[in-house]
Motif scaffolding. Structure first.
Motif, mmCIF file in Angstrom:
data_model
loop_
_atom_site.group_PDB
_atom_site.id
_atom_site.type_symbol
_atom_site.label_atom_id
_atom_site.label_comp_id
_atom_site.label_asym_id
_atom_site.label_seq_id
_atom_site.Cartn_x
_atom_site.Cartn_y
_atom_site.Cartn_z
ATOM 1 N N ILE A 161 27.822 -11.493 2.789
ATOM 2 C CA ILE A 161 29.226 -11.357 2.382
ATOM 3 C C ILE A 161 30.145 -12.027 3.405
ATOM 4 O O ILE A 161 31.057 -12.789 3.050
ATOM 5 C CB ILE A 161 29.590 -9.869 2.214
ATOM 6 C CG1 ILE A 161 28.818 -9.275 1.028
ATOM 7 C CG2 ILE A 161 31.094 -9.706 2.009
ATOM 8 C CD1 ILE A 161 28.974 -7.773 0.896
ATOM 9 N N VAL A 162 29.907 -11.737 4.680
ATOM 10 C CA VAL A 162 30.740 -12.327 5.727
ATOM 11 C C VAL A 162 30.591 -13.848 5.752
ATOM 12 O O VAL A 162 31.574 -14.590 5.882
ATOM 13 C CB VAL A 162 30.381 -11.725 7.099
ATOM 14 C CG1 VAL A 162 31.122 -12.456 8.216
ATOM 15 C CG2 VAL A 162 30.706 -10.242 7.130
ATOM 16 N N SER A 163 29.354 -14.334 5.598
ATOM 17 C CA SER A 163 29.114 -15.780 5.615
ATOM 18 C C SER A 163 29.793 -16.467 4.441
ATOM 19 O O SER A 163 30.346 -17.565 4.586
ATOM 20 C CB SER A 163 27.611 -16.062 5.603
ATOM 21 O OG SER A 163 26.985 -15.551 6.763
ATOM 22 N N ASP A 164 29.741 -15.840 3.262
ATOM 23 C CA ASP A 164 30.410 -16.426 2.093
ATOM 24 C C ASP A 164 31.910 -16.546 2.313
ATOM 25 O O ASP A 164 32.528 -17.567 1.963
ATOM 26 C CB ASP A 164 30.129 -15.575 0.845
ATOM 27 C CG ASP A 164 28.717 -15.761 0.330
ATOM 28 O OD1 ASP A 164 28.084 -16.757 0.723
ATOM 29 O OD2 ASP A 164 28.246 -14.908 -0.446
ATOM 30 N N ILE A 165 32.507 -15.517 2.892
ATOM 31 C CA ILE A 165 33.947 -15.569 3.172
ATOM 32 C C ILE A 165 34.246 -16.653 4.204
ATOM 33 O O ILE A 165 35.211 -17.424 4.069
ATOM 34 C CB ILE A 165 34.445 -14.196 3.661
ATOM 35 C CG1 ILE A 165 34.265 -13.146 2.555
ATOM 36 C CG2 ILE A 165 35.900 -14.275 4.094
ATOM 37 C CD1 ILE A 165 34.595 -11.732 2.998
ATOM 38 N N PHE A 166 33.409 -16.723 5.231
ATOM 39 C CA PHE A 166 33.599 -17.701 6.290
ATOM 40 C C PHE A 166 33.475 -19.121 5.752
ATOM 41 O O PHE A 166 34.327 -19.985 6.001
ATOM 42 C CB PHE A 166 32.569 -17.449 7.397
ATOM 43 C CG PHE A 166 32.805 -18.240 8.647
ATOM 44 C CD1 PHE A 166 34.079 -18.660 8.997
ATOM 45 C CD2 PHE A 166 31.748 -18.564 9.478
ATOM 46 C CE1 PHE A 166 34.307 -19.380 10.151
ATOM 47 C CE2 PHE A 166 31.962 -19.287 10.634
ATOM 48 C CZ PHE A 166 33.240 -19.696 10.969
ATOM 49 N N GLY A 173 33.734 -20.066 2.628
ATOM 50 C CA GLY A 173 34.826 -20.306 1.692
ATOM 51 C C GLY A 173 36.108 -20.710 2.399
ATOM 52 O O GLY A 173 36.829 -21.611 1.950
ATOM 53 N N ALA A 174 36.401 -20.049 3.523
ATOM 54 C CA ALA A 174 37.597 -20.400 4.297
ATOM 55 C C ALA A 174 37.485 -21.808 4.868
ATOM 56 O O ALA A 174 38.467 -22.573 4.870
ATOM 57 C CB ALA A 174 37.789 -19.387 5.428
ATOM 58 N N GLY A 183 29.704 -22.743 9.804
ATOM 59 C CA GLY A 183 29.779 -21.603 8.898
ATOM 60 C C GLY A 183 28.415 -21.155 8.401
ATOM 61 O O GLY A 183 28.128 -19.956 8.341
#
Length: 220
Positions: free
Chosen positions: A27-32, A34-35, A77
């Motif tokens: 989850i954290v990696s996907d957000i990272f 994506g940013a 990322g």
């Protein structure tokens, strides 16, 4: 008290805990990632003068060079979990003289091998027949693949010949120095090493005309 638990119970709890941690990292990696994709997708307007048409042309270009963005921000990322694992492990061992296997190092090397071999194979196999998908920047692909293989060769040189079983501080800085060299050489390759610009030529992509393989024609 945990030592008194049956082995199957402990194994089940370990698996559940690992899956929970993996989901959190995902989850954290996907957000990272994506940013980072939002950052690298930013565009700017560039005004140039077309000598052939004798007029000013305004076009949109990416702020970040695609090759540089892939090798720096996007790579950071996707590799953030391995980097954090290696960093936390090394910080926790500061001042310790105990010799033991480095989980973080093996994670990074294994991840690089996974990306180089398995991910490439999946990308090739995912293209449905008879469709064909080609690498847009083939020169950059070959260059980065060569650097990836050199990284493993450099590890062998350091750990087997230069300082067997030990990584010296100068070797660490030399290894770190290879990264900007990789980025600069890949960027230069993506720009054609600026030879076309030096020769006063430009690449024009023509649609609807039969051209040699690649569809690119040099014009003077």
């Amino acid at each position: 008290a945990g030592n008194l638990w049956p082995a199957p119970v402990k194994a089940t709890l370990y698996v559940i805990a690992m899956l929970y941690i993996f989901m959190g990292i995902a989850i954290v990696s996907d957000i990272f990632v994506g940013a980072i994709e939002v950052i690298t997708s930013k565009k700017k307007s560039v005004t140039t003068f077309d000598k052939e048409k004798q007029e000013t042309v305004v076009r949109e270009v990416l702020v970040w060079n695609e090759t540089v963005a892939n090798l720096t921000l996007l790579a950071l990322g996707s590799s953030a979990p391995e980097i954090m694992l290696a960093t936390i492990e090394q910080v926790s061992r500061l001042g310790s003289t105990e010799v033991r296997d480095d989980l973080g190092t093996f994670t990074i090397v294994g991840s690089a091998a996974f990306n180089l071999l398995l991910i490439t194979a999946v990308c090739v196999a995912s293209v449905e027949s008879p469709k064909v998908s080609s690498v847009e920047e083939y020169g950059v692909f070959i260059l980065t693949a060569g650097w990836s293989l050199f990284a493993y060769l450099w590890l062998v040189i350091v750990l087997q010949w230069s300082s067997p079983g030990v990584v010296m501080i100068w070797e660490a800085f030399v290894t770190l120095g290879f990264f900007p060299m990789l980025v600069l050489s890949a960027y230069a390759q993506s720009q054609g090493w600026w030879l076309d610009k030096a020769r006063g030529r430009k690449k024009v992509r023509i649609v609807g005309v039969n051209l040699p393989r690649g569809g690119v024609q040099d014009t003077r």
